[in-house]
Design a protein around this motif. Structure first.
Motif, short mmCIF file in Angstrom:
data_model
loop_
_atom_site.label_atom_id
_atom_site.label_comp_id
_atom_site.label_asym_id
_atom_site.label_seq_id
_atom_site.Cartn_x
_atom_site.Cartn_y
_atom_site.Cartn_z
N LEU A 11 -2.79 41.08 -10.73
CA LEU A 11 -4.17 40.55 -11.34
C LEU A 11 -4.17 40.08 -12.97
O LEU A 11 -3.89 41.09 -13.81
CB LEU A 11 -5.01 41.58 -10.95
CG LEU A 11 -6.63 41.32 -11.39
CD1 LEU A 11 -7.07 40.65 -10.10
CD2 LEU A 11 -7.36 42.51 -11.36
N MET A 12 -4.60 38.97 -13.13
CA MET A 12 -4.92 38.43 -14.61
C MET A 12 -3.51 38.75 -15.51
O MET A 12 -3.73 39.06 -16.51
CB MET A 12 -6.05 39.20 -15.05
CG MET A 12 -7.22 38.67 -14.40
SD MET A 12 -7.73 37.13 -14.19
CE MET A 12 -8.39 36.63 -15.88
N PHE A 144 -5.05 37.98 -19.94
CA PHE A 144 -6.33 37.93 -19.33
C PHE A 144 -7.40 36.97 -19.87
O PHE A 144 -7.91 36.31 -18.85
CB PHE A 144 -7.27 39.59 -19.40
CG PHE A 144 -8.12 39.86 -18.72
CD1 PHE A 144 -8.05 40.61 -17.35
CD2 PHE A 144 -9.56 39.27 -18.95
CE1 PHE A 144 -9.09 41.07 -16.54
CE2 PHE A 144 -10.57 39.52 -18.00
CZ PHE A 144 -10.36 40.36 -16.97
N GLN A 149 -12.13 33.11 -16.42
CA GLN A 149 -13.15 33.61 -15.59
C GLN A 149 -12.82 32.95 -14.02
O GLN A 149 -12.97 34.03 -13.04
CB GLN A 149 -14.53 33.39 -15.84
CG GLN A 149 -15.75 34.11 -14.85
CD GLN A 149 -17.01 34.17 -15.77
OE1 GLN A 149 -17.12 33.54 -16.75
NE2 GLN A 149 -17.90 34.31 -14.95
N TYR A 152 -10.04 34.96 -12.48
CA TYR A 152 -10.37 36.47 -12.46
C TYR A 152 -11.28 36.53 -11.13
O TYR A 152 -10.94 37.52 -10.24
CB TYR A 152 -11.23 36.67 -13.46
CG TYR A 152 -11.78 38.30 -13.60
CD1 TYR A 152 -10.77 39.38 -13.44
CD2 TYR A 152 -13.22 38.47 -13.22
CE1 TYR A 152 -11.32 40.55 -13.30
CE2 TYR A 152 -13.60 39.79 -13.17
CZ TYR A 152 -12.79 40.84 -13.05
OH TYR A 152 -13.15 42.21 -13.21
N GLN A 155 -8.99 36.11 -7.82
CA GLN A 155 -8.18 37.23 -7.72
C GLN A 155 -8.99 38.63 -7.16
O GLN A 155 -8.58 39.15 -6.60
CB GLN A 155 -7.02 37.25 -9.14
CG GLN A 155 -6.16 36.28 -9.28
CD GLN A 155 -5.30 36.52 -10.52
OE1 GLN A 155 -5.14 37.45 -11.13
NE2 GLN A 155 -4.37 35.46 -10.57
#
Length: 233
Positions: A11-12, A144, A149, A152, A155
């Protein structure tokens, strides 16, 4: 010719996740980064990976969310994977309370201006001993922020759709290694109870600590485990 290892981030995170790991492996292996497909549907993501990966059969390593996708891909395309390595991740479904907490976080971030990760949040992902590692902290924050966005949202939404894959993973007959920190708050430790001593093809390797960002924090230790995994047939 060097043997290839395909790497799926979490993630990210992006290719920078492997920055500190590469020096320990790249003399002997060809490391190939795979971006997480831009979809919150695992079936579609696995299909996209299948198109992206040109080699007929691969050694696949996934980190965190990437570990889940790597497992999903291997279960659905078992003839395309030689070995599977999960770093700080399991084939678990997301618990109801965790889904609710993440939905609230997602809503909050979408209602406010996307600001990236706070310093406090980054510190919760790494070891106390690394709290003054400014390069490490900046790298995690930059990944990140740079992914942004939209990525994000996609995910995070995908994590709500995780299904339990333990039975399917156990049925795989290929070398599987799981590497994790004993006090990683993002790792589903109860998942390990599914893998007993009779599952000889699955090896669990722990290291003391809280780190989730293992490729960046303990790259030498991780590289040694990868070498052991790559020596198995």
């Amino acid at each position: 010719m060097k043997e290839k290892i395909y790497l799926l981030p979490g993630l990210m995170t992006d290719e920078r996740l492997w920055k500190r790991l590469k020096p320990f492996l790249e003399d002997d292996f060809e490391l190939i980064h795979l971006s997480l497909p831009l979809t919150d549907d695992f079936k579609e993501a696995a299909r996209e990976l299948g198109k992206t990966i040109k080699d007929e059969k691969i050694n696949l390593l996934g980190f965190s969310l990437g570990a889940y996708l790597a497992t999903y891909f291997t279960i659905n395309y078992p003839n395309r994977v030689n070995r599977l390595f999960l770093v700080a991740g399991t084939p678990s479904e997301m618990k109801t309370d965790e889904i609710e907490k993440r939905r609230q976080t997602l809503a909050l971030i979408n209602n406010l201006r996307f600001k990236g990760l706070s310093h406090k949040k980054v510190l919760s992902l790494i070891e106390e001993s690394n709290k003054d590692d400014e390069e490490l902290i900046k790298l995690i924050k930059d990944m990140f922020t740079d992914l942004g966005q939209n990525v994000y949202n996609i995910q995070m939404n995908s994590t709500f759709k995780r299904k339990d894959l333990h039975k399917e993973m156990i049925s795989l007959r290929l070398p599987i290694r799981i590497f994790y920190s004993t006090k990683d708050r993002l790792f589903t430790h109860s998942s390990l109870d599914n893998f007993t001593n009779e599952h000889k093809h699955i090896t669990k390797v722990s290291r003391e600590g809280t780190s989730h960002m293992l490729p960046l924090e303990v790259p030498k230790k991780l590289s040694l485990e990868i070498r052991k995994w790559m020596s198995l047939s």
